[in-house]
Design a protein around this motif. Structure first.
Motif, PDB file in Angstrom:
ATOM      1  N   LEU A  82       0.832  -1.210   0.000  1.00  0.00           N
ATOM      2  CA  LEU A  82       0.000   0.000   0.000  1.00  0.00           C
ATOM      3  C   LEU A  82       0.862   1.253   0.000  1.00  0.00           C
ATOM      4  O   LEU A  82       0.548   2.228  -0.702  1.00  0.00           O
ATOM      5  CB  LEU A  82      -0.938  -0.006   1.205  1.00  0.00           C
ATOM      6  N   GLN A  85       2.309   1.847  -3.456  1.00  0.00           N
ATOM      7  CA  GLN A  85       1.316   2.403  -4.373  1.00  0.00           C
ATOM      8  C   GLN A  85       1.082   3.884  -4.105  1.00  0.00           C
ATOM      9  O   GLN A  85       0.971   4.689  -5.046  1.00  0.00           O
ATOM     10  CB  GLN A  85      -0.002   1.629  -4.238  1.00  0.00           C
ATOM     11  N   ARG A  86       1.042   4.269  -2.843  1.00  0.00           N
ATOM     12  CA  ARG A  86       0.750   5.658  -2.506  1.00  0.00           C
ATOM     13  C   ARG A  86       1.909   6.590  -2.827  1.00  0.00           C
ATOM     14  O   ARG A  86       1.693   7.741  -3.229  1.00  0.00           O
ATOM     15  CB  ARG A  86       0.388   5.758  -1.024  1.00  0.00           C
ATOM     16  N   HIS A  88       4.428   5.780  -4.983  1.00  0.00           N
ATOM     17  CA  HIS A  88       4.997   5.448  -6.296  1.00  0.00           C
ATOM     18  C   HIS A  88       6.478   5.064  -6.158  1.00  0.00           C
ATOM     19  O   HIS A  88       7.342   5.573  -6.859  1.00  0.00           O
ATOM     20  CB  HIS A  88       4.837   6.614  -7.267  1.00  0.00           C
ATOM     21  N   GLU A 214      -1.290   4.304   6.278  1.00  0.00           N
ATOM     22  CA  GLU A 214      -1.406   5.764   6.372  1.00  0.00           C
ATOM     23  C   GLU A 214      -0.239   6.331   7.174  1.00  0.00           C
ATOM     24  O   GLU A 214       0.396   7.315   6.762  1.00  0.00           O
ATOM     25  CB  GLU A 214      -2.728   6.146   7.029  1.00  0.00           C
ATOM     26  N   THR A 217       3.189   5.650   5.385  1.00  0.00           N
ATOM     27  CA  THR A 217       3.360   6.552   4.249  1.00  0.00           C
ATOM     28  C   THR A 217       3.931   7.881   4.723  1.00  0.00           C
ATOM     29  O   THR A 217       4.864   8.425   4.125  1.00  0.00           O
ATOM     30  CB  THR A 217       2.023   6.773   3.527  1.00  0.00           C
ATOM     31  N   GLU A 221       7.670   8.898   3.710  1.00  0.00           N
ATOM     32  CA  GLU A 221       7.723  10.103   2.881  1.00  0.00           C
ATOM     33  C   GLU A 221       8.526  11.205   3.563  1.00  0.00           C
ATOM     34  O   GLU A 221       9.331  11.891   2.928  1.00  0.00           O
ATOM     35  CB  GLU A 221       6.311  10.593   2.577  1.00  0.00           C
TER      36      GLU A 221
END
Length: 234
Positions: A82, A85-86, A88, A214, A217, A221
Motif C-alpha cells: 500500500l 502504491q501511494r 509510487h 497511512e 506513508t 515520505e
C-alpha cells in the motif's frame, strides 16, 4: 537632597543596565547554538546515518505483519504494498512470518543485494513472544543496523506494542539511538486490540493494514524528503 536624587537615579540606571545585560546574555545563549549548528538543530532527521544514501529502492525486512499474514490480507494488501502504491516507490518486501531478529540477520544479505536506499526493519515481536533475552535481541538488531549502514543505506526501525514488559521497547530504543536509526514506535497504535482491524489477537486484517499504511506513508515520505534535501535532489 539633589545629591540623593542623583544617587537614586544612578542606582536605577545601573539596575536597568544589569537587567538588560541579563536579557542579552539569555538571548545570546539561545541564538549562538542556532547560529552555530543552523536549522539542523531542530531538524529531527539530522541524526539518521546515511541520510544522503543513493538509489531509489526501499526494502522491508520483517516478520508476519509486513508479510501480510492472514486470509484477508496477503502481500498484495499488506502495508508495504500500500505504501509503494501511494508513494509510487519500488518497495522490495522480504518479510517472512515467524522471523526473529536472528533469522532476519541470517538472511540480511539477500535484502542488501537489492541495493536499497532505505531498509525498513520490523523485527522483534517474535523475540518478545518467545521471551528471548532482550539484551541478545538488542545486540542482534545493532548488528543488523550496522551491516545495513555499512552498505550505505538508511535504516528505519518499526516496533510493535509490548503489553508484557517495558524491557523490549527499551532495548529497541537503545539500538536505534546507538546507530542513528529512525524509530517508528508502536506501529499498531489504533489497530491493536480493535476487533474491526484485527485478523486475530496479534495480526491486523486488511483494514488494519490500511490504517498502518497511512502512518507508514507519512513516516517514509518524511524521511525520504529529508534525504532528498540532504543529497540536493529537491
Amino acid at each position: 537632597s539633589g545629591a540623593s536624587a542623583r544617587d537614586v537615579e544612578r542606582l536605577t540606571t545601573m539596575e536597568r543596565l544589569r537587567a538588560l545585560d541579563r536579557r542579552v546574555l539569555v538571548i545570546a545563549l539561545l541564538l549562538v547554538p542556532t547560529l552555530w549548528w543552523g536549522p539542523d538543530l531542530l531538524w529531527p532527521y539530522r541524526r539518521v546515518v546515511n541520510l544522503g544514501a543513493p538509489g531509489e529502492t526501499v526494502a522491508v525486512l520483517g516478520d508476519s505483519i509486513p508479510a501480510g499474514f492472514g486470509d484477508t490480507v496477503g502481500t498484495e494488501r499488506a502495508w508495504p504494498t500500500l505504501v509503494a502504491q501511494r508513494l509510487h516507490l519500488t518497495v522490495v518486501n522480504q518479510s517472512v512470518a515467524g522471523d526473529t531478529t536472528d533469522r532476519g540477520l541470517a538472511r540480511l544479505d539477500s535484502v542488501l543485494d537489492t541495493h536499497p536506499r532505505l531498509v525498513v526493519v520490523e523485527l522483534g515481536g517474535n523475540d518478545m513472544m518467545s521471551r528471548a533475552g532482550a539484551d541478545h535481541m538488542r545486540a542482534t538488531l545493532d548488528a543488523i543496523f550496522e551491516r545495513i549502514q555499512q552498505r550505505g543505506a538508511m535504516v528505519m526501525y518499526v516496533s510493535v506494542p509490548s503489553p508484557l514488559s517495558t524491557t523490549y521497547p527499551s532495548a529497541w530504543s537503545a539500538a536505534c539511538e546507538r546507530r542513528g536509526v529512525w524509530h517508528v514506535r508502536n506501529v499498531l497504535d489504533g489497530v491493536f486490540g480493535v476487533p474491526s482491524m484485527m485478523y486475530d489477537s496479534i495480526h491486523p486484517n486488511a483494514e488494519g493494514h490500511a490504517h498502518i499504511a497511512e502512518r507508514m506513508t507519512r513516516e517514509i515520505e518524511g524521511l525520504l524528503r529529508a534525504a532528498d534535501r540532504q543529497r540536493g535532489t529537491h
